[in-house]
Design a protein around this motif. Structure first.
Motif, PDB file in Angstrom:
ATOM      1  N   ARG A 115      57.629  -7.862  -9.259  1.00  0.00           N
ATOM      2  CA  ARG A 115      56.456  -7.921 -10.137  1.00  0.00           C
ATOM      3  C   ARG A 115      56.771  -7.367 -11.513  1.00  0.00           C
ATOM      4  N   GLU A 116      57.376  -6.166 -11.565  1.00  0.00           N
ATOM      5  CA  GLU A 116      57.648  -5.528 -12.853  1.00  0.00           C
ATOM      6  C   GLU A 116      58.691  -6.300 -13.646  1.00  0.00           C
ATOM      7  N   GLU A 119      57.096  -9.401 -15.259  1.00  0.00           N
ATOM      8  CA  GLU A 119      56.285  -9.037 -16.422  1.00  0.00           C
ATOM      9  C   GLU A 119      57.174  -8.718 -17.618  1.00  0.00           C
ATOM     10  N   LYS A 123      57.378 -10.882 -21.214  1.00  0.00           N
ATOM     11  CA  LYS A 123      57.144 -10.220 -22.498  1.00  0.00           C
ATOM     12  C   LYS A 123      58.294 -10.481 -23.460  1.00  0.00           C
ATOM     13  N   LYS A 159      52.476 -17.474 -13.146  1.00  0.00           N
ATOM     14  CA  LYS A 159      53.560 -16.873 -13.928  1.00  0.00           C
ATOM     15  C   LYS A 159      54.926 -17.457 -13.568  1.00  0.00           C
TER      16      LYS A 159
END
Length: 326
Positions: A115-116, A119, A123, A159
């Motif tokens: 998940r991290e 993300e 970005k 995503k």
């Protein structure tokens, strides 16, 4: 440039993929943008990167290229990877590898890290989705139930569109696909592995597994870190690989000289024509190298040359188990 189906998905890609491992490291930003623009204009739509290429700098550079607009993001099949997080470098030179992991859970394929990492990649890339999210390595500490649950969440959130693997064994692919099937999830759509004339182990199990499951196959290191590229210019890594060349490489260069083709072109042409190969991933340092790569995938080697290449660089004997059993 004739497009190819991306495994059994509805995607179409060019027969060559652009890798970004040199961007922001051996290749400065202006030159990287020239290469990216050339790929975009010539229809090379598969762009491969990773969150740990040059401590995340390669992803950030691609994000700045996307920000120029003109359909760059929309027309690109964007592939990145998860496993090893970007590092905090003790030196501005990433080749020194003097950094340390940001934290103990910021690597591997735990649900937390997946998940991290996603993300963070979004970005840096300046986008809200990744077309292909590849697991960079197998994580023997993470169960497939955990991995697939994390990937399913990313897909549901929009995503991630597709999930792929990299550096998996045939057994890992089978495990992953059967676990995904039990969850009614699409599973892996591609595998990215090292494959070239000097390293043909994937012909035993990985390529057959990928073909059996309808996966695209993306070979990287087509020139064996420069050993198959002829005498390199400037690149220390390439010069070191070339200096270690053996009798097989010398015989190969003699063959290339006899047929009037460069070693790099022959190596890439051979790879692009292999059964089950979707698109070799090239990592050019210069625009001239990339343009040579584009020409090489159009080169067709006749049966006599292909046979001689097999004699110089014999493969493992075919797919398993036929290669070592009856």
């Amino acid at each position: 440039m004739e497009l190819r189906r991306f495994g059994s998905t509805g995607l179409s890609v060019a027969p060559l993929g652009l890798g970004s491992v040199n961007f922001s490291w051996l290749t400065d930003e202006p030159t990287s943008f020239q290469i990216l623009d050339s790929a975009f204009e010539r229809g090379v739509n598969l762009l491969d990167t990773s969150d740990n290429y040059n401590a995340g700098r390669s992803e950030a550079l691609i994000g700045r290229w996307f920000a120029q607009g003109g359909g760059r993001r929309e027309k690109t099949v964007l592939a990145t990877k998860v496993y090893s997080a970007p590092m905090e470098w003790g030196s501005p030179d990433p080749v020194r590898r003097t950094g340390s992991w940001v934290g103990p859970n910021q690597k591997g394929l735990s649900a937390k890290h997946i998940r991290e990492a996603c993300e963070g990649s979004l970005k840096r890339l300046g986008t809200d989705y990744v077309d292909l999210y590849q697991m960079h390595h197998i994580d023997r500490a993470a169960r497939w139930e955990e991995i697939w649950q994390a990937m399913e969440v990313l897909v549901a959130q929009g995503k991630v569109l597709y999930v792929g693997s990299s550096n998996f064994a045939g057994w890992h692919i089978a495990q992953a696909q059967e676990a995904a099937r039990a969850r009614n999830f699409l599973g892996l759509v591609s595998e990215q592995s090292v494959y070239n004339l000097t390293k043909r182990t994937v012909e035993l199990e990985v390529l057959p597994a990928a073909r059996a499951y309808g996966m695209a196959f993306l070979p990287y290191s087509p020139l064996a870190a420069g050993a198959l590229g002829g005498k390199p210019e400037g690149n220390d890594r390439g010069r070191r690989a070339y200096a270690r060349k053996d009798d097989n490489v010398e015989a190969y260069e003699a063959l290339c000289d006899r047929i009037g083709q460069s070693p790099a072109d022959v190596a890439l042409a051979w790879l692009a024509s292999r059964p089950g190969v979707t698109a070799p991933i090239v990592g050019p340092r210069t625009l001239a190298q990339f343009e040579a790569n584009l020409a090489a995938v159009e080169l067709r080697l006749d049966d006599e040359v292909a046979g001689e290449l097999d004699r110089i660089f014999p493969g493992p004997g075919g797919p398993a188990p036929e290669a070592y059993a009856w």
